[in-house]
Design an enzyme around this catalytic site. Structure first.
Site, mmCIF file in Angstrom:
data_model
loop_
_atom_site.group_PDB
_atom_site.id
_atom_site.type_symbol
_atom_site.label_atom_id
_atom_site.label_comp_id
_atom_site.label_asym_id
_atom_site.label_seq_id
_atom_site.Cartn_x
_atom_site.Cartn_y
_atom_site.Cartn_z
ATOM 1 C CE1 TYR A 1 -5.387 3.486 11.963
ATOM 2 C CE2 TYR A 1 -4.531 3.722 9.644
ATOM 3 C CZ TYR A 1 -4.462 2.949 10.734
ATOM 4 O OH TYR A 1 -3.360 2.152 10.922
ATOM 5 C CG HIS B 1 -2.101 -1.118 1.136
ATOM 6 N ND1 HIS B 1 -3.129 -0.875 2.034
ATOM 7 C CD2 HIS B 1 -2.396 -1.983 0.328
ATOM 8 C CE1 HIS B 1 -3.802 -2.211 1.768
ATOM 9 N NE2 HIS B 1 -3.330 -2.282 0.664
ATOM 10 N N PRO C 1 -3.111 -0.389 19.107
ATOM 11 C CG PRO C 1 -4.991 -1.550 18.657
ATOM 12 C CD PRO C 1 -4.505 -1.011 19.612
ATOM 13 C CE LYS D 1 5.010 3.086 13.541
ATOM 14 N NZ LYS D 1 4.604 2.371 12.317
ATOM 15 C CE1 TYR E 1 -0.548 3.747 10.141
ATOM 16 C CE2 TYR E 1 0.321 2.774 8.306
ATOM 17 C CZ TYR E 1 -0.630 2.664 9.103
ATOM 18 O OH TYR E 1 -1.867 1.747 9.505
#
Ligand code: RFL
Ligand code: PHB
Length: 389
Positions: free
Chosen positions: A200, A72, A292, A296, A384
């Site tokens: 998200y 991604h 979560p 990570k 990220y």
């Protein structure tokens, strides 16, 4: 029994460490409380940093991963109205890799026998002894027999509830903890994902996440109060709530289907210091937990173990203990930055029961800032995809 490094726990941390040590020709033995089938049935992480996949490549264990994983180049944040795409690849040069923790674990377990990595499954009553000395040992029960494993070092890779960190005296340890008043209700279903990328959402009704394991298997989560009874969430109620939180344009792309797994995970931030005491070294969830939200946890387990494998190899091969002396500080520097990022994203994306109108406006202002600032998007992107080792 006798070995160089006794490893407690066959989660990602213990399995990766075991393989890295075997690759360096070091003798090691893993003691795991559960059966292999149980370990392989746990549905957990789905997003890997390239820092983690690099480690699997170093072990020559990434073949199936590169066959089956999805790459991604971005992630998406939505407040129900707008979608902000964080262009991970464009901003950092690196993508993220979608490949389930279950699959990583399976690849590591499948390769163990061939590579001489010994794993004792269903090892009960594991107890650590003499960790302050340079002759520590572990006792446990297996197949009805009391057993003893002598080692030069012990690696505590036994997760949040394991016994290893209890062997470090409270007088020299510090713990830092934040427990959130909500958990994630997760649902896994064999339906195509609603989008090519992870989304998200921060909605008035709470957080939601759309993720996946493959092009035909979706993983969704919604924030629920911590005392939620899962029986109150039949599949239909979950799908209804999920669609509401994602807003109309995303909701119409959600395909419903029967759940193949459904569970609630509590959210917690936790760090235990130091990671070393005498001959005992801690790694992964045994030493730290992140909520979560930043994806990570598994990736931190992998980075701890990358440092630790090199440090143990230098100590056992070349009598050079400088890596072990520096292990705790080195690993914690990366851990604390991931703790910060996971805490930041958790605060940005969840509804806190104690938050009022002001806090909600702060979230919306932050969201608006991210939407309009390449600097803010870059800060999210570089965390990220994973900070460098
Ligand atoms: P684990 O995986 O908990 O493994 C520890 C092992 O130790 C064993 N054990 C014992 N063995 C012997 N004797 C004892 N007394 C023992 N006590 C325990 C346990 O049976 C187990 O096999 O820890 P490890 O290896 O440090 O790995 C950590 C990761 O599992 C964890 O951080 C991630 O799953 C967190 N996580 C995520 N991480 C990511 O990097 N990306 C993600 O997308 C992501 N999503 C998630 C997650 C965790 C979640 N849950 C369920 C907490 C999503 C969720 C919902
Ligand atoms: C998952 O796919 O399980 C997942 C993805 C992203 C997260 C957490 C979990 O932040």
């Amino acid at each position: 029994m006798k070995t160089d490094v006794a490893i407690i726990g066959a989660g990602p941390a213990g399995l990766l460490l075991g393989h890295l040590l075997r690759q360096a020709g070091i003798d090691t033995c893993i003691l795991e409380r559960q059966s292999a089938a149980h370990v392989l049935s746990r549905i957990r992480a789905g997003v890997l940093e390239t820092v983690t996949t690099d480690l699997l490549e170093r072990l020559d264990l990434a073949e199936r991963l590169w066959d089956e994983a999805l790459l991604h180049d971005g992630i998406n944040l939505t407040d129900g109205d707008r979608i902000v795409r964080i262009d991970l690849k464009g901003l950092t040069g690196r993508p993220i890799v979608v490949y389930g923790q279950t699959e990583v674990t399976r690849d590591l377990i499948d390769a163990a026998t061939d590579r001489g990595l010994e794993i004792v499954w269903e090892a009960a009553d594991v107890a650590l002894h003499d960790v302050e000395s340079d002759r520590p040992h572990v006792t446990f029960r297996n197949g009805g027999l009391e057993q003893r494993l002598d080692a030069r070092y012990i690696a505590g890779c036994d997760g949040y509830y394991g016994p290893s960190k209890q062997s470090i005296p409270a007088s020299i340890a510090s713990t830092f903890e934040l427990v959130y008043p909500f958990g994630w209700l997760g649902l896994l279903a064999d339906v195509p994902p609603c989008d090519e990328e992870v989304i998200y959402a921060n909605h008035e009704r709470g957080f939601a996440l759309a993720s996946m394991r493959s092009r035909t298997r979706s993983r969704y989560y919604i924030q629920v109060p911590i005392d939620t009874d899962i029986d109150e969430w039949p599949d239909d109620r979950f799908w209804d709530e999920l669609e509401m939180r994602f807003g109309k344009s995303i909701a119409k792309r959600i395909t419903r289907g029967p759940s193949i797994e459904k569970s609630i995970a509590p959210l917690r931030s936790f760090v235990f210091e130091p990671l070393r005491h005498g001959s005992l070294l801690l790694a992964g969830d045994a030493a730290h937990i992140v909520p979560p939200t930043g994806a990570k946890g598994l990736n931190l387990a992998a980075s701890d173990v990358a440092y630790l494998a090199d440090a143990l190899t230098a100590a056992l091969r070349a009598n050079d203990t400088s890596g072990l002396d520096g292990y705790s500080d080195r690993a914690l520097a990366r851990v604390w930055k991931a703790e910060r990022f996971s805490w930041y994203l958790t605060n940005l994306l969840h509804r806190f029961p104690t938050a009022g109108a002001f806090e909600r406006r702060m979230q919306l202002a932050e969201f608006d800032y991210i939407a309009g600032s390449t600097a803010a998007q870059t800060a999210i992107a570089e965390n990220y995809v994973g900070l460098p080792l």
